[in-house]
Design a protein around this motif. Structure first.
Motif, PDB file in Angstrom:
ATOM      1  N   LEU A 191       0.851  -1.184   0.000  1.00 23.43           N
ATOM      2  CA  LEU A 191       0.000   0.000   0.000  1.00 23.43           C
ATOM      3  C   LEU A 191       0.897   1.248   0.000  1.00 23.43           C
ATOM      4  CD1 LEU A 191      -2.636  -1.206   2.635  1.00 23.43           C
ATOM      5  CD2 LEU A 191      -2.788  -1.349   0.142  1.00 23.43           C
ATOM      6  N   PRO A 192       0.330   2.432  -0.155  1.00 27.90           N
ATOM      7  CA  PRO A 192       1.178   3.636  -0.217  1.00 27.90           C
ATOM      8  C   PRO A 192       2.071   3.814   0.996  1.00 27.90           C
ATOM      9  CG  PRO A 192      -1.047   4.151  -0.948  1.00 27.90           C
ATOM     10  CD  PRO A 192      -1.084   2.767  -0.424  1.00 27.90           C
ATOM     11  N   ARG A 193       1.638   3.342   2.158  1.00 32.22           N
ATOM     12  CA  ARG A 193       2.436   3.438   3.368  1.00 32.22           C
ATOM     13  C   ARG A 193       2.560   2.049   3.987  1.00 32.22           C
ATOM     14  NH1 ARG A 193      -0.481   8.028   6.843  1.00 32.22           N
ATOM     15  NH2 ARG A 193       1.351   7.717   8.170  1.00 32.22           N
ATOM     16  N   ALA A 194       3.541   1.890   4.882  1.00 33.72           N
ATOM     17  CA  ALA A 194       3.668   0.616   5.589  1.00 33.72           C
ATOM     18  C   ALA A 194       2.327   0.252   6.225  1.00 33.72           C
ATOM     19  CB  ALA A 194       4.760   0.705   6.655  1.00 33.72           C
ATOM     20  N   ALA A 195       1.952  -1.012   6.116  1.00 26.74           N
ATOM     21  CA  ALA A 195       0.614  -1.415   6.545  1.00 26.74           C
ATOM     22  C   ALA A 195       0.696  -2.702   7.363  1.00 26.74           C
ATOM     23  CB  ALA A 195      -0.279  -1.626   5.331  1.00 26.74           C
ATOM     24  N   TRP A 196      -0.253  -2.881   8.225  1.00 29.18           N
ATOM     25  CA  TRP A 196      -0.368  -4.120   8.983  1.00 29.18           C
ATOM     26  C   TRP A 196      -1.580  -4.888   8.485  1.00 29.18           C
ATOM     27  CZ3 TRP A 196      -4.773  -5.286  11.668  1.00 29.18           C
ATOM     28  CH2 TRP A 196      -5.653  -4.219  11.906  1.00 29.18           C
ATOM     29  N   GLY A 197      -1.550  -6.193   8.689  1.00 31.27           N
ATOM     30  CA  GLY A 197      -2.659  -7.019   8.214  1.00 31.27           C
ATOM     31  C   GLY A 197      -2.740  -8.326   8.969  1.00 31.27           C
ATOM     32  N   LEU A 198      -3.747  -9.114   8.633  1.00 32.28           N
ATOM     33  CA  LEU A 198      -4.003 -10.420   9.230  1.00 32.28           C
ATOM     34  C   LEU A 198      -3.965 -11.480   8.141  1.00 32.28           C
ATOM     35  CD1 LEU A 198      -6.981  -9.489  11.580  1.00 32.28           C
ATOM     36  CD2 LEU A 198      -4.559  -9.710  12.206  1.00 32.28           C
ATOM     37  N   GLY A 199      -3.532 -12.666   8.506  1.00 27.63           N
ATOM     38  CA  GLY A 199      -3.435 -13.744   7.529  1.00 27.63           C
ATOM     39  C   GLY A 199      -3.855 -15.080   8.106  1.00 27.63           C
ATOM     40  N   LEU A 200      -4.219 -15.996   7.226  1.00 25.90           N
ATOM     41  CA  LEU A 200      -4.580 -17.368   7.590  1.00 25.90           C
ATOM     42  C   LEU A 200      -3.997 -18.282   6.527  1.00 25.90           C
ATOM     43  CD1 LEU A 200      -6.227 -19.195   9.550  1.00 25.90           C
ATOM     44  CD2 LEU A 200      -8.131 -19.005   7.924  1.00 25.90           C
ATOM     45  N   ALA A 201      -3.326 -19.358   6.949  1.00 24.95           N
ATOM     46  CA  ALA A 201      -2.677 -20.278   6.004  1.00 24.95           C
ATOM     47  C   ALA A 201      -2.924 -21.719   6.430  1.00 24.95           C
ATOM     48  CB  ALA A 201      -1.183 -19.996   5.920  1.00 24.95           C
ATOM     49  N   VAL A 202      -3.080 -22.589   5.435  1.00 22.86           N
ATOM     50  CA  VAL A 202      -3.200 -24.032   5.648  1.00 22.86           C
ATOM     51  C   VAL A 202      -2.147 -24.703   4.783  1.00 22.86           C
ATOM     52  CG1 VAL A 202      -4.664 -26.067   5.454  1.00 22.86           C
ATOM     53  CG2 VAL A 202      -5.671 -23.865   6.121  1.00 22.86           C
ATOM     54  N   THR A 203      -1.314 -25.537   5.405  1.00 22.87           N
ATOM     55  CA  THR A 203      -0.237 -26.230   4.708  1.00 22.87           C
ATOM     56  C   THR A 203      -0.375 -27.725   4.954  1.00 22.87           C
ATOM     57  OG1 THR A 203       1.219 -24.329   5.054  1.00 22.87           O
ATOM     58  CG2 THR A 203       2.257 -26.382   4.372  1.00 22.87           C
ATOM     59  N   VAL A 204      -0.244 -28.522   3.903  1.00 28.27           N
ATOM     60  CA  VAL A 204      -0.373 -29.985   3.990  1.00 28.27           C
ATOM     61  C   VAL A 204       0.896 -30.609   3.427  1.00 28.27           C
ATOM     62  CG1 VAL A 204      -1.678 -31.998   3.242  1.00 28.27           C
ATOM     63  CG2 VAL A 204      -2.884 -29.888   3.824  1.00 28.27           C
ATOM     64  N   ASP A 205       1.423 -31.615   4.132  1.00 32.17           N
ATOM     65  CA  ASP A 205       2.633 -32.310   3.685  1.00 32.17           C
ATOM     66  C   ASP A 205       2.265 -33.389   2.674  1.00 32.17           C
ATOM     67  OD1 ASP A 205       3.937 -30.727   5.452  1.00 32.17           O
ATOM     68  OD2 ASP A 205       4.364 -32.311   6.918  1.00 32.17           O
ATOM     69  N   ALA A 206       2.811 -33.254   1.465  1.00 36.92           N
ATOM     70  CA  ALA A 206       2.621 -34.305   0.464  1.00 36.92           C
ATOM     71  C   ALA A 206       3.637 -35.418   0.669  1.00 36.92           C
ATOM     72  CB  ALA A 206       2.748 -33.722  -0.939  1.00 36.92           C
ATOM     73  N   THR A 207       4.882 -35.075   0.992  1.00 38.47           N
ATOM     74  CA  THR A 207       5.955 -36.007   1.331  1.00 38.47           C
ATOM     75  C   THR A 207       6.709 -35.396   2.510  1.00 38.47           C
ATOM     76  OG1 THR A 207       7.668 -35.027  -0.075  1.00 38.47           O
ATOM     77  CG2 THR A 207       6.137 -36.575  -1.140  1.00 38.47           C
ATOM     78  N   PRO A 208       7.651 -36.148   3.109  1.00 38.43           N
ATOM     79  CA  PRO A 208       8.401 -35.549   4.221  1.00 38.43           C
ATOM     80  C   PRO A 208       9.149 -34.270   3.842  1.00 38.43           C
ATOM     81  CG  PRO A 208       8.677 -37.922   4.242  1.00 38.43           C
ATOM     82  CD  PRO A 208       7.940 -37.588   2.979  1.00 38.43           C
ATOM     83  N   HIS A 209       9.439 -34.062   2.552  1.00 35.72           N
ATOM     84  CA  HIS A 209      10.226 -32.893   2.160  1.00 35.72           C
ATOM     85  C   HIS A 209       9.500 -31.986   1.166  1.00 35.72           C
ATOM     86  CE1 HIS A 209      13.783 -34.232   4.312  1.00 35.72           C
ATOM     87  NE2 HIS A 209      13.576 -35.444   3.824  1.00 35.72           N
ATOM     88  N   PHE A 210       8.209 -32.196   0.961  1.00 32.31           N
ATOM     89  CA  PHE A 210       7.459 -31.310   0.084  1.00 32.31           C
ATOM     90  C   PHE A 210       6.080 -31.086   0.667  1.00 32.31           C
ATOM     91  CE2 PHE A 210       4.445 -30.469  -3.334  1.00 32.31           C
ATOM     92  CZ  PHE A 210       5.040 -29.337  -3.912  1.00 32.31           C
ATOM     93  N   ALA A 211       5.657 -29.814   0.641  1.00 32.17           N
ATOM     94  CA  ALA A 211       4.346 -29.445   1.163  1.00 32.17           C
ATOM     95  C   ALA A 211       3.687 -28.470   0.197  1.00 32.17           C
ATOM     96  CB  ALA A 211       4.470 -28.817   2.551  1.00 32.17           C
ATOM     97  N   ALA A 212       2.393 -28.380   0.293  1.00 27.93           N
ATOM     98  CA  ALA A 212       1.620 -27.448  -0.527  1.00 27.93           C
ATOM     99  C   ALA A 212       0.608 -26.767   0.372  1.00 27.93           C
ATOM    100  CB  ALA A 212       0.929 -28.165  -1.677  1.00 27.93           C
TER     101      ALA A 212
END
Length: 359
Positions: A191-212
């Motif tokens: 945004l035009p100035r520094a901004a704060w926000g909120l987020g939500l994320a869901v991560t699932v492991d496909a293999t021990p070394h790869f996630a989506a």
């Protein structure tokens, strides 16, 4: 002149029929055997040895099933029961004794005839079994026991070895591991100035070394800097990404470091502040996004609650390159003075959050 010698007495073995229900067992020895004088007779119950180290002579078994008894076990099944009873496999050695057995069901009863011969063809003994049971299992078990007794008369008293313990149950199937994180952060260039926000994320492991995973973020409107502070801009965005797990893959209770990249889509909404603020005008954009994340376990479930979620803290740093870059300007102003906000080549956001990771 009279003689006091007694005639030979026919020896007969008798089973406890309670151990073989619905069976009539008849033992006939073709050769009379004289009772040996001076041999003591033991009364009472004898203790049963648990197993035998005795090596029995080699035996060949001929087990014939009449078409009327096709539901009975085959020769291999009978041999297995005999081996279990003897604790030894006489069928694996060159035979010196030969056993012929025929099972049939001519009417409403199973009948088994068993004959044992020596290597010279001499009949050693024979047996006849019958059972009125509807299934062949009981008479087949009795036949196997009878064959074992013909091979070794002590087999009746011998306790067969206990069956092997059942295999351990397979480990429970594991579902996909993953985590859900709620976070707050601050961004530059969004945004035009520094901004704060909120987020939500869901991560699932496909293999021990790869996630989506997938994430969403919301940044409320921020007013432009004075003196041109009559405008405000906000942002709603989402991202779809894949991550390489550099550290901590497959271990939910360990420190985890991810390197991620994906595609972001967002909507910029602009507000004009006046006596009556104008509703937001929206402009969408696509972009590439890269991020790095550090996941720190805070509290792991006790062993009694194995499989329960693990509380984690998450630190992240994102970079986004918008395509196309949006420019907002005021019509009628002098060129060069009319631009209110232009998206930069790249923006950056730092996040900190708390989440639950499941195994």
């Amino acid at each position: 002149m009279s003689s006091d010698r007694q005639k030979p007495v026919c020896a007969r073995r008798v089973f406890n029929l309670r151990r073989l229900p619905a069976l009539a067992v008849l033992f006939v020895l073709p050769q009379a055997r004289a009772a040996a004088p001076g041999v003591p007779t033991v009364a009472g119950e004898a203790s049963a040895p648990a197993a035998s180290d005795k090596v029995h002579p080699g035996v060949h078994l001929s087990w014939v099933r009449d078409p009327t008894a096709d539901g009975c076990p085959d020769a291999a099944g009978i041999e297995a029961q005999v081996v279990e009873r003897l604790g030894d496999n006489p069928f694996a050695r060159p035979p010196t004794q030969f056993i012929e057995a025929v099972v049939a069901r001519p009417a409403n009863a199973f009948e088994v005839t068993i004959a044992m011969r020596g290597h010279d063809g001499r009949l050693i003994g024979n047996r006849a079994l019958s059972s009125t049971a509807t299934a062949c299992g009981s008479v087949a078990t009795a036949a196997a026991l009878t064959i074992a007794i013909l091979i070794d008369p002590e087999a009746l008293a011998r306790i067969p070895p206990p069956p092997p313990p059942p295999p351990p149950p397979p480990p429970p199937a594991r579902g996909l591991a993953g985590r859900v994180t709620a976070s707050a952060g601050g961004g530059w260039g969004l945004l035009p100035r520094a901004a704060w926000g909120l987020g939500l994320a869901v991560t699932v492991d496909a293999t021990p070394h790869f996630a989506a995973g997938v994430s969403a973020a919301f940044f409320p409107e921020r007013r432009t800097a004075p003196p041109d502070d009559g405008f405000g801009f906000g942002l709603t965005s989402g991202a779809l990404y894949g991550c390489w797990v550099a550290i901590g893959g497959g271990a939910p209770d360990r420190l985890r470091w991810e390197l991620c990249a994906g595609t972001a889509v967002g909507v910029l909404h602009a507000v004009v502040y006046a006596d009556q603020p104008t509703g937001p005008a929206e402009r969408w954009y696509l972009g590439a996004t890269e991020s790095t994340r550090l996941v720190i376990p805070i509290w792991a479930s006790a062993p009694i609650l194995a499989g329960a979620p693990t509380l984690v803290a998450e630190l992240g740093l994102d970079a986004t390159q918008p395509l196309p870059r949006r420019t907002f300007f005021v019509e009628g102003r002098t060129a060069g003075m009319d631009t209110v906000f232009t998206q930069p080549l790249a923006s950056a956001t730092a996040w900190a959050g708390i989440g639950m990771r499941w195994k």
